[in-house]
Design a protein around this motif. Structure first.
Motif, PDB file in Angstrom:
ATOM      1  N   SER A 222       0.723  -1.497   0.067  1.00  0.00           N
ATOM      2  CA  SER A 222       0.050  -0.102  -0.116  1.00  0.00           C
ATOM      3  C   SER A 222       0.821   1.283  -0.198  1.00  0.00           C
TER       4      SER A 222
ATOM      5  N   ASP B 285      -5.421  -1.061  -4.883  1.00  0.00           N
ATOM      6  CA  ASP B 285      -4.984  -1.543  -3.586  1.00  0.00           C
ATOM      7  C   ASP B 285      -5.955  -2.644  -3.125  1.00  0.00           C
ATOM      8  N   GLU B 286      -5.742  -4.065  -3.493  1.00  0.00           N
ATOM      9  CA  GLU B 286      -6.563  -5.140  -3.038  1.00  0.00           C
ATOM     10  C   GLU B 286      -7.809  -4.942  -3.037  1.00  0.00           C
TER      11      GLU B 286
HETATM   12 MG    MG Z   1      -2.242  -2.826   1.970  1.00  0.00          MG
END
Ligand code: MG
Ligand code: ADP
Length: 250
Positions: A41, A171-172
């Motif tokens: 991240s 991000d995910e």
């Molecule tokens: Mg992360």
């Protein structure tokens, strides 16, 4: 489209990124995998200058992000210039980050009008086009809470697309979704990849990475331990730590 070199980032005394190099060509998809806490991240946040970097360079489409070079030294750019750069770098978060008090259409036209100065009628047209693209035509007047997680994430993707980003960061994007809703979001992302959108995707969806990524990067302890085409990195990893990680997630 993206060139990162020698990127270092610490929080206090804790080094989180320790000399990351990463290049993504125009129209390519890079998937970043790695254990929790490895800096994934933070890496994305450094790309769009949500975090200041300690050392190294981030260039998007040939321009340094967040800084200008003056006599060989980097000087921070004024906020309004960074905001303009950031407008070209879309970001899709794990938790959608939609504005709950705004309708879907209002979520989608806010940045094009506010940041790019697109006229309202044109912004609405753009928004409708992107809603079509993510399969949510007709949901303009819904509020985020009235939609499923998968639909909300597709709205978040549509919202990023209304800015016509050069580079799209994820991000995910499916980590917060119920398992049965993951597929619809991945399908939208697959379509984007096929349409030539340059993307960096942090994900634990190894199947998606195998199918869609041009390159997979394994980040561990703030370093790129290994990178390569999915068939090499995922099916024939060289580094023991990559092997160990893949055993755990597969
Ligand atoms: Mg992360
Ligand atoms: P990942 O996304 O791979 O799980 P992160 O980039 O979120 O990893 O975090 C990497 C490390 O940096 C973690 O140890 C995390 O606690 C730390 N970290 C992230 N953001 C901050 C912050 N704003 N302040 C202090 N530490 C942070």
């Amino acid at each position: 489209m993206l060139k990162i070199s020698g990127l270092h980032k610490s929080f206090g005394a804790t080094p989180v990124l320790r000399g990351v190099d990463l290049t993504v060509a125009r129209g390519q998809v890079t998937c970043v995998i790695g254990p929790s806490g490895s800096g994934k991240s933070t890496l994305l946040r450094c790309i769009n200058h949500l975090e200041k970097v300690d050392a190294g360079r981030v260039e998007v489409d040939g321009a340094l992000v967040g800084y200008r070079e003056v006599g060989g030294r980097l000087r921070e750019l004024p906020d309004r210039v960074v905001a303009r750069q950031r407008a070209g770098i879309g970001m899709v978060f794990q938790n959608f980050n939609l504005f709950g008090h705004l309708t879907v259409l209002e979520n989608l036209i806010e940045a094009p009008i506010g940041v790019l100065g697109v006229p309202r009628a044109q912004a609405r047209e753009r928004a409708r086009e992107q809603l079509r693209r993510v399969g949510l035509k007709g949901r303009e007047d819904a509020y985020p809470r009235q939609l499923s997680g998968g639909q909300q994430q597709r709205i978040a993707i549509a919202r990023a697309l209304t800015m016509e980003p050069k580079l799209l960061l994820f991000d995910e994007p499916t980590s917060a979704l119920d398992p049965e809703l993951v597929g619809e979001v991945l399908a939208v992302m697959r379509d984007l990849a096929q349409a030539g959108q340059t993307m960096v995707v942090v994900t634990h969806e190894i199947g998606f990475a195998r199918e869609v990524a041009d390159e997979v990067v394994f980040l561990d302890g703030g370093e790129v331990l290994e990178s390569g085409p999915p068939e090499e990195l995922l099916d024939n990893p060289r580094h023991p730590r990559t092997r160990e990680f893949l055993h755990r997630v597969l």
